[in-house]
Design an enzyme around this catalytic site. Structure first.
Site, mmCIF file in Angstrom:
data_model
loop_
_atom_site.group_PDB
_atom_site.id
_atom_site.type_symbol
_atom_site.label_atom_id
_atom_site.label_comp_id
_atom_site.label_asym_id
_atom_site.label_seq_id
_atom_site.Cartn_x
_atom_site.Cartn_y
_atom_site.Cartn_z
ATOM 1 N N LYS A 115 -59.443 15.491 -29.873
ATOM 2 C CA LYS A 115 -60.142 15.112 -28.914
ATOM 3 C C LYS A 115 -61.006 13.897 -29.039
ATOM 4 C CE LYS A 115 -60.508 19.086 -25.692
ATOM 5 N NZ LYS A 115 -61.356 19.939 -25.148
ATOM 6 N N LYS A 198 -44.915 19.682 -20.778
ATOM 7 C CA LYS A 198 -45.658 20.856 -20.531
ATOM 8 C C LYS A 198 -46.130 20.576 -18.956
ATOM 9 C CE LYS A 198 -49.406 23.834 -22.036
ATOM 10 N NZ LYS A 198 -50.628 24.021 -22.850
ATOM 11 N N LYS A 201 -52.015 19.099 -15.336
ATOM 12 C CA LYS A 201 -52.934 18.323 -14.339
ATOM 13 C C LYS A 201 -52.906 16.738 -14.492
ATOM 14 C CE LYS A 201 -57.364 18.855 -16.404
ATOM 15 N NZ LYS A 201 -58.378 17.647 -16.187
#
Ligand code: TRP
Length: 338
Positions: A115, A198, A201
């Site tokens: 991240k 995958k 969202k």
């Protein structure tokens, strides 16, 4: 007192609606596990703050996430379903755990490294760095034995185990050392329009993502427009037939039929039949859940009553544990004024 094993898991309030992937990858399995475990499920709003959030949206998504979990069968009377920030002991224990966590140890967490690399190390926050110790606090406050998580969270549970052991040996037996249970990998669901990615969202287009709160007609349309392939055989083969395989995985999860049984039942039938069957199965499950979630969201007082009760039940377990920890490390108890 229940003798069933204590289970704890958390989910971020990071979208307005849950999609098929979250439903099959987590929710469905939690719903089954709550039957045989003493289960606690937490909407981890403090964890969501480790990356930038729009305040109004975060508040809404926290409510929506809780409503969908209840609608999908997490029972807020048998299990505990609460919002992390409602129980201050989570932040308080996280601070104590930060003080026994090595800087190097935290730096080795692969999710942090990923991240931070994505946002640039300079804009990654100290909160993001401390994400795993907050997660450890979530788990350890409740004497948790079972922690169902995705594979990507396994390292965080390992850290939690290390911290529990370290605290216990420095300050005396305080925490239960928990066990990760990795949720079924077969549950991986792919984008309907791009069946090698995958379902997520953050997909480029919404057409390949099926949301619990989508209107039934929208769900059916998305499934009927799923990308397949040029031959006509309905068979599971992730490499050669990712679209058809994905539809079979979804159907299997929503009907509880093994994939080989489904393959058998579609011999001699076409992709149109498969898509219609999948659409019907998903709508049959999601439609009542959507209705119940919208009902809860239209009556925020009722939802707040449930979340308030559940926070109190969580607090009743977490607060005494935190007080023990404070005593053990030598923090003075606050003298109560008379
Ligand atoms: N980090 C988890 C995830 O992103 C969510 C989470 C927070 C969690 N606290 C937890 C999961 C405690 C299990 C136990 O999936």
């Amino acid at each position: 007192m229940s003798t069933a094993p204590r289970l704890f898991s958390g989910m971020q309030p990071s979208a307005d609606s849950l999609q098929i992937g979250n439903y099959i990858g987590a929710l469905l399995q939690w719903r089954e596990m709550q039957v045989t475990n003493d289960a606690i499920f937490c909407v981890v709003d403090l964890h969501a703050l480790t990356v930038p959030q729009d305040p109004k949206l975060l508040a809404e998504q926290t409510r929506k996430t809780a409503a969908q979990y209840i609608a999908a069968g997490i029972d807020p009377e048998k299990s505990i379903l609460f919002v992390q920030s409602h129980v201050p002991a989570h932040s308080q224990l996280a601070w104590i755990l930060n003080t026994i966590t090595g800087f190097g140890e935290a730096s080795r967490m692969t999710q942090f490294k990923d991240k931070a690399a994505r946002s640039g190390t300079d804009s990654a926050s100290v909160g993001l760095f401390a994400y795993p110790t907050l997660m450890a606090a979530d788990i350890l406050l409740y004497d948790t034995v079972v922690v169902p998580v995705g594979d990507d969270q396994k390292q965080h549970v390992e850290l939690t185990r290390d911290l529990a052991g370290r605290f216990n040996s420095r300050f005396g037996e305080t925490f239960v050392v928990p066990e990760a249970v990795i949720m079924k990998e077969t549950a991986r669901i792919y984008d309907l329009q791009n069946p090698t990615a995958k379902m997520s969202k953050s997909a480029a287009s919404d057409a390949g993502v099926v949301w619990m709160l989508d209107e039934p007609a929208v769900t059916a349309k998305k499934i009927k427009s799923a990308v397949t392939d040029d031959d006509r055989e309905i068979r599971f083969d992730r490499g050669a037939k990712p679209g058809v395989s994905n539809l079979l995985t979804i159907l299997s999860a929503f009907t509880d039929e093994p994939v080989p049984v489904l393959e058998e039942s579609f011999v001699g039938k076409g992709y149109g039949d498969l898509k219609t069957t999948v659409a019907d199965a998903v709508v049959a499950t999601f439609e009542p859940m959507r209705t119940r979630a919208l009902e809860l969201l239209e009556d925020p007082a009722e939802l707040d009553r449930i979340l308030g009760n559940n926070a109190e039940r969580a607090l009743a377990i977490a607060q005494p544990k935190l007080e023990t920890v404070y005593d053990r490390v030598g923090l003075l108890r606050r003298p109560r004024s008379r």
